[in-house]
Design an enzyme around this catalytic site. Sequence first.
Site: not given
Length: 386
Positions: A70-71, A178, A198-199, A326
């Site tokens: 995703g990033t 999400q 994202s997987a 974080c």
Amino acid sequence: MERSYFDWNATAPLRPQAAAALAHAVGFPGNPSSVHAEGRAARRLVERAREEVAALVGAEPANVIFTSGGTEANMLALSPSIETANEKRPRERLLLSAIEHSSVRSGGRFPRSMVEDIPAKSDGRVDLAALSEAVRQASLPLVSLMLANNETGVVQPVAEAAAITHAAGGLLHVDAVQGPGRVPCDIGALGADLMTISAHKLGGPKGVGALVRRSDDIHFPDPLIRGGGQERGLRAGTENVAAIVAFGAAADAAREQGPAEAQRMRTLRDMLEASLKSITPQVVIFGEAAERLPNTTLFAAPGMKAETAVIAFDLEGIAVSSGAACSSGKVQPSHVLAAMGVSPALTRGAVRVSLGWSTTEADIERFLGAWRKLATALSKGHSIAA
Ligand code: PLP
């Protein structure tokens, strides 16, 4: 000790279908770019996975660009040089909701001076009036709005944001990481031009994801990774075949089973919240007034400190997360709750509980048993209040 995993928004366990696909594909010797039989076999696996991922979000397979997650997909999307067939001028403004994931908040490849935050409202949704005003002032804006927030689970008004953005000649990127398996994620129905998935949030492996385009009219003249021309020149490097294949299998399972799983998760989550409130009437559930993902509860009780609560839960066999955690392990105040106007004192106590397809009623009971103990300690002013 038996354990219950309640951190599905951080990462979901591998689905059995994905584990089987991974084991199968990892033994394939070919490089998908090679022309011989081994290469062609690997290519077929990758292209089937592309179809499965495309079907999950209602896109054309050719518009799925595999990335390392995703990033990276967010970084690829957030580029000032993004072009459409009708508009080749650079984008001069990136408008981000104040509640985006850090990988979007970083602004991608836009200089900070071109990035503008759009505030959120106290219910956890982006302020659409502020977005309307900002797109009117901006020249060719790129807007990035997440489908659902990873901390609160609040579902964002994406279709409305798309209409506002398009009316001003802008493009909309949606970080839908999400969403799959929990809420509908059809790229056309949402009105998104670009979508990140994202997987590992939907039962695939970590380290693989995709940026999905609404149409191949959208171009990136400045790809993030250049080289061998893979992924239609948009993401060079030999494909991570086994991870992509497992991503495809997970996407397929999420598409088929997601609606029923989401209903079951909602029942369990609502049960959890009702008991949480009856044990601790002062508990605050963030974003409760808005539509939320069916699997997420972010809550705090006055006087509670999240890091201490997370450790106390862990010792009871329960994996939850601090709403403020974080990746470096250093806890920072949640920018999401700050954007919603939550007091710093309450924010420090925010604990996120996120469920998934294999969560059972017994898991919920275990969580509530642990909470009863912690809440008793809390009421006596020690143990989870630091
Ligand atoms: N966007 C959101 C909303 C997320 O929750 C996450 C992961 O936590 C990401 C992006 C980053 O995805 P990845 O871990 O695949 O890089």
